[in-house]
Design a protein around this motif. Structure first.
Motif, short mmCIF file in Angstrom:
data_model
loop_
_atom_site.label_atom_id
_atom_site.label_comp_id
_atom_site.label_asym_id
_atom_site.label_seq_id
_atom_site.Cartn_x
_atom_site.Cartn_y
_atom_site.Cartn_z
N UNK A 117 0.82 -1.22 0.00
CA UNK A 117 0.00 0.00 0.00
C UNK A 117 0.85 1.26 0.00
N UNK A 118 2.13 1.13 0.29
CA UNK A 118 3.02 2.29 0.36
C UNK A 118 3.56 2.62 -1.02
N UNK A 119 3.50 3.89 -1.36
CA UNK A 119 4.16 4.36 -2.57
C UNK A 119 5.58 4.72 -2.14
N UNK A 120 6.55 4.05 -2.70
CA UNK A 120 7.93 4.20 -2.23
C UNK A 120 8.58 5.50 -2.70
N UNK A 121 8.18 6.01 -3.87
CA UNK A 121 8.76 7.25 -4.39
C UNK A 121 7.63 8.12 -4.93
N UNK A 122 7.56 9.36 -4.43
CA UNK A 122 6.63 10.36 -4.96
C UNK A 122 7.45 11.56 -5.41
#
Length: 167
Positions: A117-122
């Motif tokens: 569920x985590x977006x690792x890079x934004x």
């Protein structure tokens, strides 16, 4: 805009931070825990995620720039950010350096988002916003953090010692 022909432009600000921000945001929680003598350690989740941090005054300027934009941009979506990312762990090191403080860092399992569920890079690409309005970020991360630390430092001076923060 498409459905109801409303004259709107959408701005997607990336990870805005600065004074008065809630501790639900990672930079505020890092700074407060480092400055708070009642915290023996800094409790965080995943330190490897990368974010594009944008100081609050830069975000405000992005909104103002679009508010004055030509009608040709109606219905379009723009990003505001630095087009650079930094790991949360690196930000933590910078805040330790700026505050001249050091504490143990504890990875709190409750602060880690569920698997997948985590977006690792934004990271924002603000080129379209720049072309439409001339906007570009003006505040570098260290300066913005310094201003945010100053606000938190002043706040820590007037918070009663028996007042509990949300950790």
């Amino acid at each position: 805009h498409r459905s109801f022909e409303l004259p709107v432009i959408t701005l997607r600000p990336f990870n805005t931070y600065g004074p008065r921000q809630s501790e639900r945001a990672v930079l505020s929680t890092i700074i407060r825990q480092i400055l708070d003598d009642r915290c023996e350690s800094v409790q965080l989740g995943d330190l490897s995620t990368r974010r594009d941090f944008n100081f609050v005054t830069d975000t405000v300027e992005a909104f103002l720039g679009l508010a004055e934009a030509d009608d040709q941009y109606l219905g379009q979506t723009f990003n505001s950010g630095n087009s650079k990312t930094i790991e949360i762990g690196e930000v933590l090191k910078i805040v330790f350096e700026l505050t001249k403080n050091e504490k143990p860092v504890v990875q709190d399992e409750n602060r880690i988002r569920p698997k997948d569920s985590e977006v690792m890079v934004l990271m924002a690409d603000y080129l379209a916003l720049n072309q439409a309005t001339g906007w570009r970020p003006e505040t570098d991360l260290r300066s913005g953090l310094d201003r945010t630390i100053e606000w938190w430092s002043d706040r820590m001076n007037w918070v009663r010692s028996d007042t509990a923060f949300i950790y």
